[in-house]
Every structure is written in C-alpha cells, then in structure tokens.
Design a protein around this motif. Structure first.
Motif, mmCIF file in Angstrom:
data_model
loop_
_atom_site.group_PDB
_atom_site.id
_atom_site.type_symbol
_atom_site.label_atom_id
_atom_site.label_comp_id
_atom_site.label_asym_id
_atom_site.label_seq_id
_atom_site.Cartn_x
_atom_site.Cartn_y
_atom_site.Cartn_z
ATOM 1 N N ARG A 168 0.093 12.865 -7.535
ATOM 2 C CA ARG A 168 -1.007 11.794 -6.655
ATOM 3 C C ARG A 168 -0.109 11.159 -6.429
ATOM 4 N NH1 ARG A 168 -5.344 8.823 -7.014
ATOM 5 N NH2 ARG A 168 -5.068 5.901 -6.921
ATOM 6 N N GLU B 2 0.061 12.758 -2.872
ATOM 7 C CA GLU B 2 -0.882 12.624 -1.479
ATOM 8 C C GLU B 2 -0.826 11.296 -0.769
ATOM 9 O OE1 GLU B 2 -4.927 12.179 -3.207
ATOM 10 O OE2 GLU B 2 -3.956 12.322 -5.037
ATOM 11 N N ASN B 3 -0.701 10.230 -0.554
ATOM 12 C CA ASN B 3 -1.075 8.889 -0.107
ATOM 13 C C ASN B 3 0.649 8.648 0.889
ATOM 14 O OD1 ASN B 3 -2.905 8.643 -1.071
ATOM 15 N ND2 ASN B 3 -2.048 8.177 -3.576
ATOM 16 N N LYS C 227 2.794 8.038 4.373
ATOM 17 C CA LYS C 227 2.527 8.177 5.531
ATOM 18 C C LYS C 227 3.422 8.446 6.439
ATOM 19 C CE LYS C 227 -1.255 8.039 8.665
ATOM 20 N NZ LYS C 227 -1.895 9.264 8.082
ATOM 21 N N GLY D 127 3.979 4.395 2.270
ATOM 22 C CA GLY D 127 2.105 4.872 2.179
ATOM 23 C C GLY D 127 1.270 3.847 0.933
ATOM 24 N N TYR E 155 -1.875 2.821 -2.025
ATOM 25 C CA TYR E 155 -2.559 2.964 -3.261
ATOM 26 C C TYR E 155 -3.695 2.751 -2.991
ATOM 27 C CZ TYR E 155 1.257 6.018 -5.945
ATOM 28 O OH TYR E 155 2.244 7.159 -6.070
ATOM 29 N N TYR F 178 -6.877 1.852 -2.952
ATOM 30 C CA TYR F 178 -8.632 2.332 -3.302
ATOM 31 C C TYR F 178 -9.789 1.228 -3.366
ATOM 32 C CZ TYR F 178 -12.143 5.809 -4.203
ATOM 33 O OH TYR F 178 -13.074 6.251 -5.374
#
Length: 469
Positions: free
Chosen positions: A45, A48-49, A51, A144, A146, A148
């Motif tokens: 985690r 993965e975010n 960018k 990046g 988080y 969501y």
C-alpha cells in the motif's frame, strides 16, 4: 429461603453478567490480535498509489524519462535538468476527483471525493558556465494520494459466520448473529504521498547528461472502516442470543518516512532522437501506525457490551529498485515519446525496527508468492503550433498499468491524458492537463461475504506555471 444459585433473579443477573464478560474478553482477544498484525498488503500500500507530478509530464502519459526538459525532471529523470537554460520558478495546482460506483446485491451506490490542493512548488537555478550546463533544482511536490470512498448497504441472507461465545450456567456456547440481517459498510481513506527533493543535472559530454536527486518522502494516510449489522426482522430474539445490532469502527493513522536517491542519464542519439533512463535505488520506509478499534454489541433490551482498543506499531518496509527507461523522437512540430517502468513488487520486504525479517517470515513469503514484477507502458505525443508571440502545443498520453498481483488482474489500470502548453518566448509557460484512470475491483471481507463490484474512476486536472527569472 432460596440459595443464590437457585434464585431465578440471581441466575438471570449472573447469566447476563457472564454473557457480557465472555463477549468482552472475546472481543479484546480477537481485535488485539488483528491490530498488532502487519500484512503484505500493508507493505504494498505504501507504493501502489504513486503517480508522479508535473502537468506536462502527466499529460504525456508519464512517458517522460527519455524527454525530461523541465522542473519535473527532478522526479522523472534528473539528467533532464541540464537542458534548462535559465533559472525558473514553478507552481502547480491539482483538482482530484474520485468516483466509485459500487454494486452490492444488485444495487448501485455512488461515492465521490473532490479534492483541490497545491501539488508542487519549487524552482531551478542554472549555474553560469563557459561551456556545458549545470542546473540545480529544489522542489516540494505530491506524487500520489490515498483518496478512496465506498459506502453500501442492504438486507443480506448470506452467512458471514459472525458469532459470540457466551457462558451460561458455567457452560460456553457459540451464539451466531450471522444472516438474514441488514448490513452497512463505510470505508474511506484520505492522504498524500509527498516529497521534498533536491537535485542537479549536468552535461557530461556534448550529447550526454547525468542527474541525481535526493528525496525525503512522507506518506500520510487516514483510513476508517465502519461495519453495522442490524436485526431488523427480529430473527434473533431468544436469550442469550437476543441480538439487536453489532457495530465495528476501526481507524488507522499511518505515517511513513523514507529517503530515496534517484539518478539518471539522458543521451541525444541523433538530432531528432533522445533516449534516457532513471533508477530509484532501494530504500527503507520507517512506518508508524496508530490503530483504534471500537465495537458495540446491543441486545433487544438495549443492554450492550462495548470495547475500545488502541494500538501503536512501528516497523520498516524495504523498497526495491525500479527502472524507468524512455525514448523520444521529435520531427519539426511533432513529438513522440514512450517509456517503460519496471518494478518488482515481490521484492518488497517487511522488517522490524532492528531491520530483522524474523518476525515477518510469513508475510514476506506471501509477498514473494502473490506479487510479481510489472512492466508499465507509457505513450505520449504532442504537436506544436507557432504564433508571433508564443507557441502552443496539444498533448496526448496513454498508460497501461498492469496488476501487481500474480494471480489476479483486478488492479490493472488504464490511464488516458490530454492537455495543452502555452510558451510565451520561454518567459512564461502555462501547462494544463487532464488525466483519467479507471479500473474495476471485486472486493469482499469477512463481514460482507457476498462481495461488491467497484467501478472506480479517478480524474486529475492539473495546471502549472513556469516563470523564468
């Protein structure tokens, strides 16, 4: 006179007391075990975010490692800093719109987050030289997020195997509260991956430049999970399993810091063709987590049992190296750019504060077995129009981001971007881009065994100003 053990009032009070006592210890044991466990997904985690940043670079579909020629080179390929002729100041703003259409039991629930923020601030300093080029850069930027959100509910006949062991008359028995109930789940996450960077690019020959950046990365995430289950139809009405509702609230505050070094090379192969690469060296994240778990079990007579648990945990996550290789071709007004990013997710490792993996053998084995290396393909193009006092470019980009799961493609993403750039004789550059990423997920947990299908769409609008000084 009745003995205490024969007194029905005493028996009822004792039974209820034992029921609450047993539930309390059961809950404490269960969630204390959950709270102190780090898993492979916790390690993944952190990465993965990510960018990246840079309005123009994102507009080109992140195909920038073989082209880098502005302030955002400090992230994509620091060697590109050497192509900046004058000192500059840069600022970038983002609008981040997250949308999640969640299908649960054939009903669709719409969830969204709209986030506006300063995404980048920094500048470059071009050192006066008699030949060659040396440029330094300093930057604060977000790479990046988080963001969501998922909120869904419905009446479910599915068995989630939720039960509570209760002692009655010195005998323990498991009482189920597991199906034919109304369920609701709310999940939300916010936070940023930010970094402070210092770097330089230097021309080491007529056609080749080298660059290096040192980055202090800071991950901040605030996560919450809420599950509610209610016996709307009064199916559970016999003592001691006369359950009315069960509620669980869990929260996580994650703070992680690390120092990453990136270096790169950029070479002009011909007058039209450039190639370059950048490598992020392995580094460690120092992770601090604060978990809070609150739960309450309510019965038909409105009596209840509740617990609150707090846990603070520190550990280390080791990130492996990754490689970004790119190539760009420019002929007159037309530019084509492409890059590939190689990342080995299976080499991420959990460690304790002494940097030992002994306490995470099972979790690290899961990472090795369930995750894989990925090759992300980025493509971009632009076309430049020349006017009397300025130049304008139209930008297009596309990225294919494969799933890092070895046996599951649910994290596969497609990203499309577009935008424009206005260049006023290099004194002022205005960039605008829109990036849209979408993917689908099938998610399930022990509380909602029927699962959900999530269609996620994330759109980032970005605008940047670059001023020469």
């Amino acid at each position: 006179m009745l003995a205490e053990e024969d007194n029905p009032i005493y028996f009822l009070f004792s039974s209820i007391f034992n029921r609450f006592l047993k539930i309390f210890y059961f809950c404490c044991f269960t969630y204390f075990t959950i709270l102190q466990s780090q898993t492979s997904s916790d390690a993944i985690r952190l990465f993965e975010n990510e960018k990246g940043f840079g309005t123009y670079a994102i507009g080109l579909g992140s195909a920038y490692s073989g082209l880098s020629n502005d302030y955002s080179s400090i992230y994509w390929n620091p060697a590109g800093l050497s192509s900046i002729k004058k000192s500059t100041l840069s600022i970038e703003f983002n609008n981040n719109y997250f949308k999640n259409n969640t299908n649960f039991l054939n009903n669709t629930f719409n969830n969204s987050i709209n986030d506006n923020y300063l995404n980048s601030l920094g500048g470059t300093y071009s050192v006066p030289t008699t030949r060659g080029s040396l440029v330094f850069a300093f930057a604060f930027n977000n790479i990046g997020d988080y963001n969501y959100k998922s909120n869904f509910s419905g009446f479910s006949n599915n068995d989630n195997n939720l039960f509570f062991p209760i002692i009655i008359s010195n005998e323990e028995e498991n009482y189920f509260f597991n199906q034919n109930v109304f369920r609701e789940e709310k999940i939300s996450s916010t936070g940023k991956i930010s970094q402070i960077s210092f770097g330089f690019g230097i021309l080491i020959s007529k056609k080749t430049s080298f660059g290096l950046s040192i980055n202090s990365i800071n991950n901040q995430e605030n996560y919450s999970f809420q599950f509610d289950q209610n016996d709307l139809n009064d199916n559970f009405n016999i003592f001691p399993a006369d359950f009315l509702s069960y509620s669980l609230n869990q929260s996580l505050e994650l703070r992680a810091r690390g120092n990453k070094i990136t270096f790169g090379f950029l070479t002009k192969l011909t007058s039209h063709l450039n190639t370059g690469f950048s490598i992020n060296l392995p580094f460690n994240y120092d992770v601090n987590e604060k978990h809070i778990s609150k739960e309450i079990l309510t019965f038909d007579d409105n009596s209840f049992s509740d617990t609150t648990l707090v846990g603070n945990y520190n550990y280390i996550v080791k990130a492996p190296y990754n490689l970004d290789y790119g190539i760009s071709f420019k002929m007159k007004s037309l530019l084509f750019s492409s890059s590939i990013k190689i990342q080995n997710w299976s080499n991420i490792r959990l460690k304790d504060k002494s940097k030992s993996e002994n306490n995470y053998i099972e979790e690290n084995l899961a990472i090795s077995n369930n995750y894989q290396s990925t090759l992300q393909l980025n493509l971009g193009m632009s076309y430049e129009f020349k006017f009397n006092n300025f130049k304008a470019s139209l930008i297009l980009g596309h990225s294919t981001i494969p799933s890092f799961y070895k046996f599951d493609n649910s994290k596969k993403q497609n990203s499309i971007s577009s935008g424009f750039s206005l260049n006023f004789k290099n004194d002022l550059i205005i960039n605008f881009s829109t990036n849209n990423t979408n993917w689908e997920l099938f998610t399930t947990d022990s509380y909602m065994p029927s699962g959900t299908i999530e269609s996620i769409d994330k759109t980032i609008h970005s605008i940047s100003l670059i001023v020469e000084i």
